[in-house]
Design a protein around this motif. Sequence first.
Motif, PDB file in Angstrom:
ATOM      1  N   TYR A   1     -25.366-169.537  63.831  1.00 49.50           N
ATOM      2  CA  TYR A   1     -24.167-169.139  64.839  1.00 49.50           C
ATOM      3  C   TYR A   1     -21.927-169.498  65.286  1.00 49.50           C
ATOM      4  N   SER A   2     -22.078-170.211  64.544  1.00 54.53           N
ATOM      5  CA  SER A   2     -21.049-171.351  64.350  1.00 54.53           C
ATOM      6  C   SER A   2     -20.274-169.770  63.322  1.00 54.53           C
ATOM      7  N   LYS A   3     -20.925-169.121  62.368  1.00 55.17           N
ATOM      8  CA  LYS A   3     -20.418-168.599  61.554  1.00 55.17           C
ATOM      9  C   LYS A   3     -19.824-167.147  61.920  1.00 55.17           C
ATOM     10  N   ILE A   4     -20.843-166.910  63.363  1.00 51.82           N
ATOM     11  CA  ILE A   4     -20.330-165.277  63.845  1.00 51.82           C
ATOM     12  C   ILE A   4     -20.006-165.061  64.817  1.00 51.82           C
ATOM     13  N   ILE A   5     -19.721-166.669  65.462  1.00 56.98           N
ATOM     14  CA  ILE A   5     -18.443-167.157  66.600  1.00 56.98           C
ATOM     15  C   ILE A   5     -17.451-167.728  66.277  1.00 56.98           C
ATOM     16  N   ASP A   6     -17.782-168.737  65.082  1.00 56.75           N
ATOM     17  CA  ASP A   6     -16.181-168.737  64.847  1.00 56.75           C
ATOM     18  C   ASP A   6     -15.442-168.542  63.776  1.00 56.75           C
ATOM     19  N   ASP A   7     -16.008-168.116  63.148  1.00 62.55           N
ATOM     20  CA  ASP A   7     -15.611-167.739  61.136  1.00 62.55           C
ATOM     21  C   ASP A   7     -16.136-165.615  61.885  1.00 62.55           C
ATOM     22  N   LYS A   8     -15.930-165.847  62.593  1.00 59.53           N
ATOM     23  CA  LYS A   8     -16.094-163.734  63.009  1.00 59.53           C
ATOM     24  C   LYS A   8     -16.777-162.752  62.173  1.00 59.53           C
ATOM     25  N   TYR A   9     -18.019-163.590  61.135  1.00 62.04           N
ATOM     26  CA  TYR A   9     -19.141-163.098  60.562  1.00 62.04           C
ATOM     27  C   TYR A   9     -19.529-161.963  61.626  1.00 62.04           C
ATOM     28  N   ASP A  10     -19.670-160.323  60.614  1.00 63.91           N
ATOM     29  CA  ASP A  10     -20.669-160.311  60.857  1.00 63.91           C
ATOM     30  C   ASP A  10     -22.505-159.957  60.693  1.00 63.91           C
ATOM     31  N   LEU A  11     -22.429-160.248  60.097  1.00 65.66           N
ATOM     32  CA  LEU A  11     -24.078-161.083  59.473  1.00 65.66           C
ATOM     33  C   LEU A  11     -23.813-161.697  59.025  1.00 65.66           C
ATOM     34  N   VAL A  12     -24.859-162.590  58.896  1.00 71.41           N
ATOM     35  CA  VAL A  12     -25.098-164.222  57.406  1.00 71.41           C
ATOM     36  C   VAL A  12     -26.568-164.409  56.931  1.00 71.41           C
ATOM     37  N   SER A  13     -26.039-163.910  55.915  1.00 73.07           N
ATOM     38  CA  SER A  13     -27.635-164.028  55.733  1.00 73.07           C
ATOM     39  C   SER A  13     -28.015-165.806  54.895  1.00 73.07           C
ATOM     40  N   GLY A  14     -28.816-165.876  55.228  1.00 70.51           N
ATOM     41  CA  GLY A  14     -29.920-167.172  54.388  1.00 70.51           C
ATOM     42  C   GLY A  14     -29.817-166.845  53.073  1.00 70.51           C
ATOM     43  N   TRP A  15     -29.577-167.863  52.562  1.00 64.42           N
ATOM     44  CA  TRP A  15     -30.234-167.876  51.235  1.00 64.42           C
ATOM     45  C   TRP A  15     -31.077-169.343  51.207  1.00 64.42           C
TER      46      TRP A  15
ATOM     47  N   PHE B   1     -35.624-158.468  42.559  1.00 68.11           N
ATOM     48  CA  PHE B   1     -35.640-157.490  43.267  1.00 68.11           C
ATOM     49  C   PHE B   1     -33.797-157.737  43.716  1.00 68.11           C
ATOM     50  N   ASN B   2     -32.999-158.596  44.417  1.00 69.17           N
ATOM     51  CA  ASN B   2     -32.126-158.967  44.391  1.00 69.17           C
ATOM     52  C   ASN B   2     -30.796-159.293  43.328  1.00 69.17           C
ATOM     53  N   ALA B   3     -31.232-159.289  42.404  1.00 66.34           N
ATOM     54  CA  ALA B   3     -29.553-159.177  41.120  1.00 66.34           C
ATOM     55  C   ALA B   3     -29.891-156.547  41.275  1.00 66.34           C
ATOM     56  N   ALA B   4     -30.760-156.225  42.045  1.00 64.02           N
ATOM     57  CA  ALA B   4     -31.147-154.680  41.847  1.00 64.02           C
ATOM     58  C   ALA B   4     -29.914-154.414  42.307  1.00 64.02           C
ATOM     59  N   THR B   5     -30.502-154.961  43.575  1.00 63.89           N
ATOM     60  CA  THR B   5     -29.813-154.416  45.026  1.00 63.89           C
ATOM     61  C   THR B   5     -28.217-154.813  45.131  1.00 63.89           C
ATOM     62  N   ARG B   6     -28.286-156.429  44.266  1.00 61.35           N
ATOM     63  CA  ARG B   6     -26.219-156.662  44.508  1.00 61.35           C
ATOM     64  C   ARG B   6     -25.505-155.584  43.486  1.00 61.35           C
ATOM     65  N   ALA B   7     -26.286-154.918  42.600  1.00 63.84           N
ATOM     66  CA  ALA B   7     -25.700-154.384  42.125  1.00 63.84           C
ATOM     67  C   ALA B   7     -25.404-152.845  42.532  1.00 63.84           C
ATOM     68  N   VAL B   8     -26.795-151.926  42.629  1.00 66.02           N
ATOM     69  CA  VAL B   8     -26.289-150.558  44.346  1.00 66.02           C
ATOM     70  C   VAL B   8     -25.432-150.457  45.002  1.00 66.02           C
ATOM     71  N   SER B   9     -25.913-151.971  45.854  1.00 69.22           N
ATOM     72  CA  SER B   9     -25.081-152.040  47.205  1.00 69.22           C
ATOM     73  C   SER B   9     -23.633-152.641  46.811  1.00 69.22           C
TER      74      SER B   9
ATOM     75  N   LEU C   1     -25.504-161.361  47.377  1.00 72.12           N
ATOM     76  CA  LEU C   1     -26.193-162.163  48.429  1.00 72.12           C
ATOM     77  C   LEU C   1     -27.153-162.548  46.883  1.00 72.12           C
ATOM     78  N   HIS C   2     -27.391-163.711  47.657  1.00 70.10           N
ATOM     79  CA  HIS C   2     -28.192-164.235  46.548  1.00 70.10           C
ATOM     80  C   HIS C   2     -29.664-163.858  47.085  1.00 70.10           C
ATOM     81  N   ASP C   3     -29.716-163.687  48.264  1.00 71.16           N
ATOM     82  CA  ASP C   3     -31.528-163.628  48.964  1.00 71.16           C
ATOM     83  C   ASP C   3     -30.945-162.567  49.955  1.00 71.16           C
ATOM     84  N   PHE C   4     -31.973-161.440  49.628  1.00 69.43           N
ATOM     85  CA  PHE C   4     -31.892-160.377  50.648  1.00 69.43           C
ATOM     86  C   PHE C   4     -32.817-160.054  51.578  1.00 69.43           C
TER      87      PHE C   4
END
Length: 314
Positions: free
Chosen positions: A107-121, A139-147, A151-154
Motif C-alpha cells: 500500500y505504501s509503495k502505491i500511495i507514498d512512492d507513487k507507483y502504478d503497479l507493484v509486483s511481488g517477488w 518464463f520470467n527471463a523470456a518475458t523480461r526480454a520481450v517486454s 521483474l523477477h516474478d511476473f
Amino acid sequence: MDISLVIPLLNEEESLPELAAWIHKVCTANNYSYEILFIDDGSTDDSWQVILNLSQQFPGHVKGIKFQRNYGKSAALNEGFKAAKGNVIITMDADLQDSPDEIPALYSKIIDDKYDLVSGWKKKRFDNKFTKNLPSKLFNAATRAVSGIYLHDFNCGLKAYRQKVVKSIEVYGEMHRYIPVIAKWHGFKKITEQVVEHRARKYGVSKFGWERFVNGFLDLASITFVGKFGKRPMHFFGLWGTLVFLIGAGISFYLILAKLIFDNYYITVKPLFYIALTLAIIGVQLFLAGFLAELIARNAPDKNSYNIEDKLGI
C-alpha cells in the motif's frame, strides 16, 4: 475506501476463514478502510457457503462473486477489478501462500512512492525446484526480454495496483501472468517489485500444472503482438507481405532475365520458379490479411462476458 483485496479462489474452503481473519487483523491495525472481494471460480466444495458466513462475521467488508463454472484466474481477476472500489487494489491467492502482512508495504509503495503497479517477488520459494522453479525462471527471463520490464516474478499473485490501472485494462484468456505488460502497453510505466514472503501451502493442492508454462509462452507471443500491432495490424502484415512479395518478384525477374539471355533456359523446370510463385502468393495473402485485420474490431463485445451465478454485497 483505502484498499480492495481481490482474491480469486477454487476449492479453498479450509483456508478462507483464516485468510479473512488475518486480513481483518492487518487492516484494522493500520486503520485501513477495506473490502475483501472473494471471486469463487466455480468451486465444487463449500467455498461459497464459507464466503456467505464470513460476510456475516465481517459485515461490510467481505463481498463475493460466484461463477457458474470455472473460467480461470484471468476471468476472476477481471470481474474483481470491475467491482473493486478501493484507491489501491491488492490481489493475492486464497491458499495462504501469500501473507497479508505484506499489505502495508504494498500500500505504501502505491500511495507514498507513487507507483502504478507493484509486483511481488517470492525470492525464497517452497515450490518444487524442477516442476515450478526452473520453468518459472525460464518464463520470467523470456518475458523480461520481450517486454523490457525487469521483474523477477511476473506470475506472483501478490500485486498492488493504483485504481486507475485496473479500471483501464482488461484481463482475459490466461493473460493474468502479463498484467504488468498489459499495464505498460496502456501507458502505466511506474512499475516496480517488492520482495514478499512465500509460505508453504497449508491446505489443499496446487491447481496449476505444467501446461501453464506452455500456455504462458503462447500468451506472451499473443500479448506482444496485440500490444505492438493491435491498433495497426497492417504495419505487421503489410510489412512482411510486401517483403515476401518483393523477394518472390526479385526471383521472378532473375528467371525472366535468364530466359532472355539463354535460349535453352526453361523457367518452369527450375525450383526457383516454384519458390518465386509460392512467395508471391504468401506475400499477397499476408497483405490481404492486414487489410482484413484493419476491418475487424480487435475487441469482441462478448470477450469478457461471464455467467455469474450470484453476487454478494456488490
